[in-house]
Design a protein around this motif. Structure first.
Motif, mmCIF file in Angstrom:
data_model
loop_
_atom_site.group_PDB
_atom_site.id
_atom_site.type_symbol
_atom_site.label_atom_id
_atom_site.label_comp_id
_atom_site.label_asym_id
_atom_site.label_seq_id
_atom_site.Cartn_x
_atom_site.Cartn_y
_atom_site.Cartn_z
ATOM 1 N N ALA A 182 25.831 -3.774 32.430
ATOM 2 C CA ALA A 182 25.452 -4.868 31.539
ATOM 3 C C ALA A 182 26.624 -5.828 31.335
ATOM 4 O O ALA A 182 26.455 -7.056 31.405
ATOM 5 C CB ALA A 182 24.978 -4.314 30.198
ATOM 6 N N ARG A 183 27.799 -5.291 31.124
ATOM 7 C CA ARG A 183 28.975 -6.146 30.951
ATOM 8 C C ARG A 183 29.224 -6.972 32.214
ATOM 9 O O ARG A 183 29.571 -8.150 32.152
ATOM 10 C CB ARG A 183 30.204 -5.308 30.616
ATOM 11 N N ARG A 184 29.026 -6.338 33.355
ATOM 12 C CA ARG A 184 29.296 -7.007 34.626
ATOM 13 C C ARG A 184 28.340 -8.171 34.870
ATOM 14 O O ARG A 184 28.741 -9.189 35.467
ATOM 15 C CB ARG A 184 29.214 -5.993 35.767
ATOM 16 N N VAL A 185 27.091 -8.038 34.410
ATOM 17 C CA VAL A 185 26.094 -9.094 34.677
ATOM 18 C C VAL A 185 25.927 -10.043 33.491
ATOM 19 O O VAL A 185 24.997 -10.853 33.459
ATOM 20 C CB VAL A 185 24.727 -8.488 35.084
ATOM 21 N N GLY A 186 26.831 -9.951 32.508
ATOM 22 C CA GLY A 186 26.810 -10.898 31.398
ATOM 23 C C GLY A 186 25.793 -10.621 30.318
ATOM 24 O O GLY A 186 25.432 -11.518 29.542
ATOM 25 N N THR A 187 25.329 -9.391 30.238
ATOM 26 C CA THR A 187 24.385 -8.988 29.194
ATOM 27 C C THR A 187 25.169 -8.464 27.992
ATOM 28 O O THR A 187 26.028 -7.589 28.142
ATOM 29 C CB THR A 187 23.426 -7.900 29.719
ATOM 30 N N VAL A 188 24.896 -8.998 26.805
ATOM 31 C CA VAL A 188 25.591 -8.563 25.583
ATOM 32 C C VAL A 188 25.228 -7.101 25.291
ATOM 33 O O VAL A 188 24.059 -6.715 25.325
ATOM 34 C CB VAL A 188 25.204 -9.453 24.384
ATOM 35 N N VAL A 189 26.238 -6.268 25.006
ATOM 36 C CA VAL A 189 26.024 -4.837 24.779
ATOM 37 C C VAL A 189 26.135 -4.519 23.292
ATOM 38 O O VAL A 189 27.123 -4.882 22.639
ATOM 39 C CB VAL A 189 27.035 -3.985 25.574
ATOM 40 N N VAL A 190 25.116 -3.829 22.776
ATOM 41 C CA VAL A 190 25.068 -3.435 21.365
ATOM 42 C C VAL A 190 24.987 -1.913 21.289
ATOM 43 O O VAL A 190 24.143 -1.298 21.948
ATOM 44 C CB VAL A 190 23.835 -4.041 20.656
ATOM 45 N N LEU A 191 25.865 -1.305 20.493
ATOM 46 C CA LEU A 191 25.808 0.143 20.255
ATOM 47 C C LEU A 191 25.320 0.391 18.841
ATOM 48 O O LEU A 191 25.971 0.009 17.870
ATOM 49 C CB LEU A 191 27.192 0.779 20.440
ATOM 50 N N ASP A 192 24.144 1.009 18.718
ATOM 51 C CA ASP A 192 23.663 1.513 17.432
ATOM 52 C C ASP A 192 24.014 2.999 17.411
ATOM 53 O O ASP A 192 23.459 3.781 18.182
ATOM 54 C CB ASP A 192 22.154 1.304 17.299
ATOM 55 N N VAL A 193 24.953 3.387 16.558
ATOM 56 C CA VAL A 193 25.589 4.701 16.662
ATOM 57 C C VAL A 193 24.575 5.849 16.632
ATOM 58 O O VAL A 193 24.655 6.792 17.434
ATOM 59 C CB VAL A 193 26.665 4.880 15.573
ATOM 60 N N ASP A 194 23.605 5.825 15.726
ATOM 61 C CA ASP A 194 22.510 6.810 15.735
ATOM 62 C C ASP A 194 23.045 8.236 15.946
ATOM 63 O O ASP A 194 22.645 8.932 16.870
ATOM 64 C CB ASP A 194 21.504 6.436 16.837
ATOM 65 N N TYR A 195 23.961 8.665 15.092
ATOM 66 C CA TYR A 195 24.613 9.970 15.261
ATOM 67 C C TYR A 195 23.770 11.086 14.666
ATOM 68 O O TYR A 195 23.408 11.049 13.496
ATOM 69 C CB TYR A 195 25.989 9.942 14.592
ATOM 70 N N ARG A 196 23.442 12.078 15.479
ATOM 71 C CA ARG A 196 22.704 13.271 15.051
ATOM 72 C C ARG A 196 23.608 14.483 15.260
ATOM 73 O O ARG A 196 23.742 14.956 16.394
ATOM 74 C CB ARG A 196 21.426 13.431 15.867
ATOM 75 N N PRO A 197 24.273 14.986 14.222
ATOM 76 C CA PRO A 197 25.263 16.061 14.392
ATOM 77 C C PRO A 197 24.754 17.274 15.163
ATOM 78 O O PRO A 197 25.501 17.873 15.942
ATOM 79 C CB PRO A 197 25.621 16.436 12.946
ATOM 80 N N LYS A 198 23.481 17.622 14.974
ATOM 81 C CA LYS A 198 22.960 18.836 15.612
ATOM 82 C C LYS A 198 22.826 18.703 17.126
ATOM 83 O O LYS A 198 22.618 19.699 17.824
ATOM 84 C CB LYS A 198 21.615 19.216 14.993
ATOM 85 N N THR A 199 22.943 17.486 17.640
ATOM 86 C CA THR A 199 22.858 17.312 19.100
ATOM 87 C C THR A 199 24.231 17.366 19.763
ATOM 88 O O THR A 199 24.326 17.249 20.983
ATOM 89 C CB THR A 199 22.170 15.981 19.463
ATOM 90 N N TRP A 200 25.269 17.548 18.950
ATOM 91 C CA TRP A 200 26.638 17.607 19.480
ATOM 92 C C TRP A 200 27.295 18.928 19.115
ATOM 93 O O TRP A 200 26.996 19.506 18.071
ATOM 94 C CB TRP A 200 27.478 16.467 18.915
ATOM 95 N N ARG A 201 28.216 19.407 19.940
ATOM 96 C CA ARG A 201 28.925 20.659 19.657
ATOM 97 C C ARG A 201 29.880 20.480 18.479
ATOM 98 O O ARG A 201 29.890 21.292 17.557
ATOM 99 C CB ARG A 201 29.691 21.122 20.903
#
Length: 332
Positions: A164-183
Motif C-alpha cells: 500500500a505504501r509503495r502504490v501511494g495508498t494511505v495506511v491506517v492502523l486500527d489497533v483492535d487489541y485482543r489480549p487473549k489472541t496474543w501470548r
C-alpha cells in the motif's frame, strides 16, 4: 488535508483488512448469558464492521480477509455483497478452519462477550492473496490489528501495508487489541510497533497504546509522550481514545486538539470503535477536515452504542448529520 494525501480518481475510498465473522446478540437486555432465551444473528468482526460503516455512509469499500467454506462463511459473504462491498480480496478457506463467532450479552457495562476463535478462518489469510493492483484501486488501506496476531495472517498483513505504501495508498492502523489472541504483551508490542511504523494514521485507546509501549516505554501514561514517540517514524496522525473522556489527536506538524463525546444512553459497549474509524476515514476521503472527521467518528460511535447490533447500527450519512444537528441544538 495537509497531514495525509489521498490519491484522487481511485475506485475505492477504502479497503479494510481483517476479521469478518458472525455476531450472536442477546435478545433480552440486561440479562446474563445463562438466562438469555435466544440470540439474533448479524455479521460482525472489527474489519467487517468498519467496512459496513464506511459503506453505510455512502463510501465505496473493498475487503481483504478470509472466511470458512461453510454456512457461516457464506452468510458473511452474502451479507457483505448485498451491502455493495467489493470482495475481490476475500478468500474462502477450505482447510478446516472456522469463521469466528461471538456470543454477547446486551448490557451497557459489565457485558460478557464470548468469542470462539479456535482455528479462526480470518487468520488463514496468506501473502499470495495480497495483490498490489487491488490496493492501488483504493485511497486507503485500513488494517485491524487482530490480523497481526498469528501467521500466516501476520505476514500477509504486513505485506499489504508495504505494498500500500509503495502504490501511494494511505495506511491506517486500527489497533483492535485482543489480549487473549496474543501470548504476551511483549510479543504483541513487537508486531504492532512494526505495523505502526508502516502506517500514516494510528488509532487506539490508552490501554492499546500502553501495550504498544510495553518494551519501549513501560508504565508511561502520558498521551503527549506517547504521540511524540509514534510520530517519529512514518506516522503522521495519532488518535488516542479515552472512552467517556473523548479523544486526543496529534499530528506530525505539531497540530493537536481534543474531541469530546456525544452523550447517549448506551445499550452495549462494543461497536463504537469500529463506527468511529469508519466515519473518520469516510470523512477524510470525502474532503473533510481532520476535526470534522474526528467529530463525525465520535457521533457515529454514540449512535452505534445506542443500537442493538454493530453492523446494522452503523448510521447512514443522513442519520449521522441529523444526530449531530439535534445534539448541537440541545446543547445550546
Amino acid at each position: 488535508m495537509a497531514q495525509v494525501n489521498f490519491k484522487e480518481g481511485r475506485e475505492l475510498d477504502a479497503i479494510v483488512l481483517g476479521r469478518a465473522g458472525v455476531d450472536l446478540y442477546a435478545r433480552e437486555a440486561n440479562t446474563d448469558i445463562a438466562d438469555i432465551s435466544g440470540f439474533d444473528k448479524y455479521v460482525g468482526g472489527s474489519a467487517a464492521n468498519i467496512a459496513v460503516a464506511i459503506n453505510r455512509l455512502g463510501g465505496s469499500v473493498g475487503f481483504i480477509g478470509a472466511v470458512a467454506d461453510d454456512a457461516f462463511g457464506r452468510y458473511v459473504q452474502g451479507y457483505m455483497e448485498q451491502q455493495g462491498i467489493n470482495l475481490d480480496g476475500m478468500m474462502v478457506d477450505n482447510s478446516g478452519s472456522r469463521t469466528s463467532v461471538a456470543f454477547t450479552e446486551m448490557k451497557a457495562s459489565d457485558c460478557d462477550v464470548l468469542i470462539y476463535r479456535n482455528n479462526a478462518s480470518d487468520l488463514t489469510l496468506k501473502t499470495e492473496q495480497i495483490k498490489p493492483t487491488y490496493l492501488q484501486k483504493s485511497k486507503t488501506l485500513i488494517v485491524t490489528g487482530t490480523a497481526l496476531s498469528a501467521s500466516p495472517s501476520r505476514e500477509a498483513t504486513l505485506l499489504a501495508m508495504q505494498h500500500a505504501r509503495r502504490v501511494g495508498t494511505v495506511v491506517v492502523l486500527d489497533v483492535d487489541y485482543r489480549p487473549k489472541t496474543w501470548r504476551t504483551d511483549v510479543d504483541a508490542s513487537i508486531y504492532y510497533g512494526i505495523a505502526a511504523n508502516l502506517s500514516d494514521i494510528v488509532i487506539g485507546n490508552r490501554e492499546e497504546f500502553d501495550m504498544m509501549e510495553t518494551v519501549i516505554a513501560p508504565g508511561n501514561q502520558n498521551d503527549d509522550e506517547t504521540a511524540d514517540r509514534f510520530l517519529k517514524g512514518q506516522t503522521k496522525i495519532v488518535i488516542i481514545k479515552a472512552g467517556e473522556l473523548g479523544s486526543r489527536v496529534y499530528c506530525k506538524d505539531g497540530h493537536q486538539f481534543e474531541q469530546g463525546i456525544y452523550k447517549v444512553k448506551a445499550k452495549k459497549p462494543f461497536g463504537s470503535g469500529d463506527s468511529f474509524a469508519g466515519a473518520l476515514i469516510w470523512t477524510l476521503t470525502h474532503g473533510g477536515s481532520l476535526e470534522q472527521a474526528v467529530s463525525n467518528g465520535s457521533a457515529a460511535a454514540a449512535i452505534n452504542v445506542s443500537g442493538t447490533s454493530c453492523t446494522e447500527a452503523m448510521p447512514s450519512r443522513e442519520e449521522l448529520e441529523t444526530f449531530i444537528t439535534k445534539f448541537e441544538q440541545a446543547e445550546r
